[in-house]
Design a protein around this motif. Structure first.
Motif, short mmCIF file in Angstrom:
data_model
loop_
_atom_site.label_atom_id
_atom_site.label_comp_id
_atom_site.label_asym_id
_atom_site.label_seq_id
_atom_site.Cartn_x
_atom_site.Cartn_y
_atom_site.Cartn_z
N SER A 4 -7.46 1.03 8.66
CA SER A 4 -6.88 2.36 8.39
C SER A 4 -6.39 2.67 7.09
O SER A 4 -5.90 1.61 6.46
CB SER A 4 -5.90 2.63 9.60
OG SER A 4 -4.97 2.07 9.68
N ALA A 5 -6.04 3.78 6.52
CA ALA A 5 -5.55 4.00 5.41
C ALA A 5 -4.09 4.87 5.65
O ALA A 5 -4.22 5.67 6.17
CB ALA A 5 -6.66 4.94 4.59
N MET A 6 -3.27 4.66 4.64
CA MET A 6 -2.23 5.36 4.57
C MET A 6 -1.85 5.50 3.25
O MET A 6 -2.14 4.71 2.41
CB MET A 6 -1.15 5.00 5.66
CG MET A 6 -0.72 3.53 5.38
SD MET A 6 0.06 2.80 6.82
CE MET A 6 -1.48 2.28 7.69
N ARG A 7 -0.87 6.58 2.98
CA ARG A 7 -0.33 6.55 1.49
C ARG A 7 1.10 5.97 1.65
O ARG A 7 1.88 5.92 2.59
CB ARG A 7 -0.11 8.05 1.14
CG ARG A 7 -1.59 8.60 1.10
CD ARG A 7 -1.54 9.86 0.23
NE ARG A 7 -1.44 9.46 -1.21
CZ ARG A 7 -2.45 9.06 -1.89
NH1 ARG A 7 -3.49 8.89 -1.45
NH2 ARG A 7 -2.25 8.63 -3.16
N GLY A 8 1.80 5.34 0.43
CA GLY A 8 2.98 4.91 0.50
C GLY A 8 3.65 5.01 -0.80
O GLY A 8 2.87 5.34 -1.82
N ILE A 9 5.08 4.92 -0.78
CA ILE A 9 5.67 4.78 -2.02
C ILE A 9 6.25 3.38 -2.38
O ILE A 9 6.64 2.96 -1.65
CB ILE A 9 7.25 5.76 -1.85
CG1 ILE A 9 6.51 7.11 -1.83
CG2 ILE A 9 7.96 5.59 -3.15
CD1 ILE A 9 7.81 8.04 -1.15
N GLU A 10 5.76 3.12 -3.59
CA GLU A 10 6.10 1.57 -4.15
C GLU A 10 7.53 1.52 -4.46
O GLU A 10 8.17 2.03 -5.24
CB GLU A 10 5.02 1.31 -5.14
CG GLU A 10 5.52 -0.09 -5.80
CD GLU A 10 4.77 -0.32 -7.10
OE1 GLU A 10 4.01 0.37 -7.42
OE2 GLU A 10 5.07 -1.45 -7.75
N VAL A 11 8.41 0.83 -3.44
CA VAL A 11 9.59 0.82 -3.61
C VAL A 11 10.23 -0.65 -4.02
O VAL A 11 11.41 -0.91 -4.45
CB VAL A 11 10.49 0.96 -2.42
CG1 VAL A 11 10.66 2.69 -2.13
CG2 VAL A 11 10.17 0.06 -1.17
N GLY A 12 9.31 -1.47 -4.22
CA GLY A 12 9.46 -2.91 -4.52
C GLY A 12 8.09 -3.54 -5.17
O GLY A 12 7.17 -3.23 -4.59
N HIS A 13 8.30 -4.64 -6.07
CA HIS A 13 7.04 -5.27 -6.63
C HIS A 13 7.45 -6.55 -6.73
O HIS A 13 8.32 -6.90 -7.74
CB HIS A 13 6.25 -4.60 -7.73
CG HIS A 13 4.96 -4.97 -7.80
ND1 HIS A 13 4.07 -4.18 -8.59
CD2 HIS A 13 4.35 -5.96 -7.57
CE1 HIS A 13 2.95 -4.87 -8.60
NE2 HIS A 13 3.16 -5.94 -8.07
#
Length: 572
Positions: free
Chosen positions: A398-407
RNA sequence: CGGGGUGUAGCGCAGCUGGUCAGCGCGCAGCGUUUGGGACGCUGAGGCCGGAGGUUCAAAUCCUCUCACCCCGACCA
């Protein structure tokens, strides 16, 4: 803190510049103020939240073996030229020149500085591992700042760097950080998903991004409902499915008047899109590249770029395609020469595809690889999408959107070699230190917390990072003892160590309640003539619908107890 | 960098086919009445109409340039 003394006020109307929810609410709540594009003042309420996030991050970094320091924002450009990353960052680097004409940059990150520092201090494998970190303002001249704190040109970041003697050490450091990150997000009441991420042109073996799921997220995440595999769409792999076409037949040309797109061709010839080949043209570092992929799939440009090992990749213009003598809309790799061809591995499993005829309004039937054409590179260059099968377990994606808060990122030895960070191992041999880097966007976390926790009234802060824990809300009425009691409760709660925002303004109930909701302080304590009649105060959680009455006697202890309970519990 | 949009009071906006076009709502100050979901009345303060040129008897309004900000895309360790 008394509301009447606060520097900022709340706004009824949203400033026109805001689009995303967190941006709107941050402005309306008087938490941030823009100075120029992508640059904000953190006003007292936001600053309190940031400090709470920092405290949690610091505790977890220290627990994982980190040691905090602070590196300069101002950095010599030479250092970046040494690592070669001045080119990689390009215009993203803020440049300045000092009075002696020395070129400086505002640090967009601190790998160069820390590596140089470590190189000056580390001699032996005995000095390793090391995990220095800092919380520092970073500067990146983003092509387009957006979303308030979600993507700024000046932003707060926690960055930790690991230095190890060998791969096993790097793996330990990396795992320690993955663990610490999970702790951090969970302690902040902000569940984040670790997803596999593209490691970029600089290479490396592993990279994970931590994503907060939100509609407004800039990244797309592909996740398996079965095994939990999760990856940024830039990196995500999927099962493309076999497409049989029977035994290879003779190549044959068909006229396809007016049909140029995959949809048109497949409708015209009454063949499903997955039985066609799609041609897409790119310019890779100024050179035309022909990408071929099964008709039902789309090209993943990050994968393509990685396979081409180029630094600049963009779609080719029609003029550029025509200049190479290729007919857009009817192009095919068959009998093509002089152009680099990159094919998705999906084309190797089917037979008898429809492909362009390299003549206007003409296509070919029964195209087979490798009988009819060849490719310079065959690789996975397809964009994964929801509904496809998981490459690991066969489950459904499945697909969803996300905010990158760490890498987090395994860097390897690229930088240590360039900047001369070597150590002497047990055998007395000099070797480059193996590096990792681990970032958390602190301001972005704050914004992400709002994206994930709000309603139509305003913010709903997770308790651990709320600017204040209690909103003390006396409703005034002439001649009643409300004001007096409120002052008393304010003192009691504050003495008990509870963080209280005291709405001591002479305002109507509607104004106060709406501000309380907008600011999102977790626990609202209301005192009014009505509650005083019952010798009590009203307690209401911002997150809950219902309220309850608590006796005034011992209210501070009761409030503190409730907060501790929620802090400890799952629900924050 | 390409495409689109917006700059008028602290915020949201109207005015923009040139001539009471310097206005409205919210907010702000004073006074009075109100006090459990953004109260009401009266009085008042506040604007080089983003900036610079130009056209005209006359420009917020038309033209040119410029700056800023926002959105979409490109870009993004």
């Amino acid at each position: 803190m008394r509301v009447s003394k606060m520097l900022t006020r709340t706004l009824k109307e949203t400033p026109a510049e805001a689009e995303t929810i967190s941006h709107k609410l941050l402005l309306r709540a008087g938490m941030i103020s823009q100075l120029v594009a992508g640059v904000y003042t953190y006003l007292p309420l936001a600053w309190r939240v940031l400090r709470k996030i920092e405290d949690i991050v610091r505790a977890e970094m220290d627990a994982a073996g980190g040691q905090e320091l602070s590196m300069p924002v101002l950095q010599p450009l030479d250092l970046w030229q040494k690592s070669g990353r001045d080119v990689a960052f390009g215009k993203g680097l803020f440049n300045l020149t000092d009075r002696r004409e020395r070129k400086l940059v505002l640090g967009p990150t601190h790998e160069e500085v820390i590596t140089q520092l470590v190189s000056q201090n580390v001699r032996s494998y005995r000095d390793l591992p090391l995990m220095p970190y800092q919380m520092q303002t970073k500067f990146r001249d983003e092509p387009r700042a957006r979303g308030g704190l979600l993507r700024g040109r000046e932003f707060l970041m926690k960055d930790l760097y690991s230095f190890d003697a060998d791969e096993a050490g790097l793996a330990r450091s990396y795992d320690a950080m993955l663990q610490a990150y999970h702790h951090i997000y969970s302690r902040c009441g902000l569940p984040a998903l670790a997803v596999e991420a593209d490691s970029g042109a600089i290479g490396g073996k592993a990279s994970h991004e931590f994503m907060v799921i939100a509609e407004s997220g800039e990244d797309e995440i592909i996740r398996c409902n079965g095994c939990g595999y999760a990856a940024n769409v830039e990196k995500a792999e999927a099962v493309k499915g076999e497409v049989s076409g029977g035994a290879p037949l003779l190549l044959e040309e068909v006229a396809t008047p007016g049909a140029a797109t995959i949809e048109e061709v497949s409708a015209f010839l009454k063949v499903p899109p997955q039985r066609t080949l799609k041609a897409v043209f790119y310019m890779a570092d100024g050179q035309l590249v022909f990408a071929v992929i099964r008709g039902d799939l789309d090209v993943n440009e990050v994968k393509l770029k990685n396979n081409l090992r180029c630094t600049d990749l963009r779609m080719a213009s029609e003029a550029e395609v025509n200049a190479a003598g290729i007919v857009a809309g009817a192009a095919s790799p068959v009998k093509l020469s002089g152009v680099r061809v990159v094919a998705d591995d999906s084309i190797t499993s089917g037979t008898n595809f429809i492909a362009g005829g390299n003549r206007p309004e003409t296509h070919l039937r029964n195209v087979n690889y490798p009988r009819d054409f060849s490719a310079d590179i065959i690789a996975d260059i397809a964009r994964a999408r929801a509904g496809q099968g998981c490459a690991r377990c066969g489950g459904s994606l499945s697909a969803m959107r996300g905010i990158e808060v760490g890498h987090v990122f395994k860097l390897g030895t690229f930088l240590s070699e360039k900047l001369g960070a070597f150590f002497v191992d047990e055998k007395g041999e000099s070797r480059p230190i193996i590096m990792g880097c681990y970032g958390i966007g602190l301001g972005r976390m704050l914004a992400a917390a709002i994206e994930q926790n709000h309603d139509d009234k305003g913010i709903i802060w997770p308790l651990p990072i709320a600017p204040y824990q209690v909103y003390l809300c006396p409703l005034y009425r002439e001649g009643s003892a409300v004001a007096e009691v409120a002052e008393k409760i304010y003192n009691e709660l504050t003495s008990a160590g509870v963080e209280v925002l005291f709405d001591d303004r002479v305002e109507s109930p509607g104004v106060k309640f709406n501000d309380a909701d907008l600011l999102g302080i977790p626990l609202r304590v209301t005192i009014s003539p009505r509650t005083l009649d019952k010798n009590s105060a009203e307690m209401k959680w911002r997150r809950d619908k219902e309220s309850s009455l608590a006796p005034l006697e011992g209210i501070a202890g009761r409030g503190k107890g409730l907060i501790n309970e929620r802090m400890a519990g799952a629900q924050v």
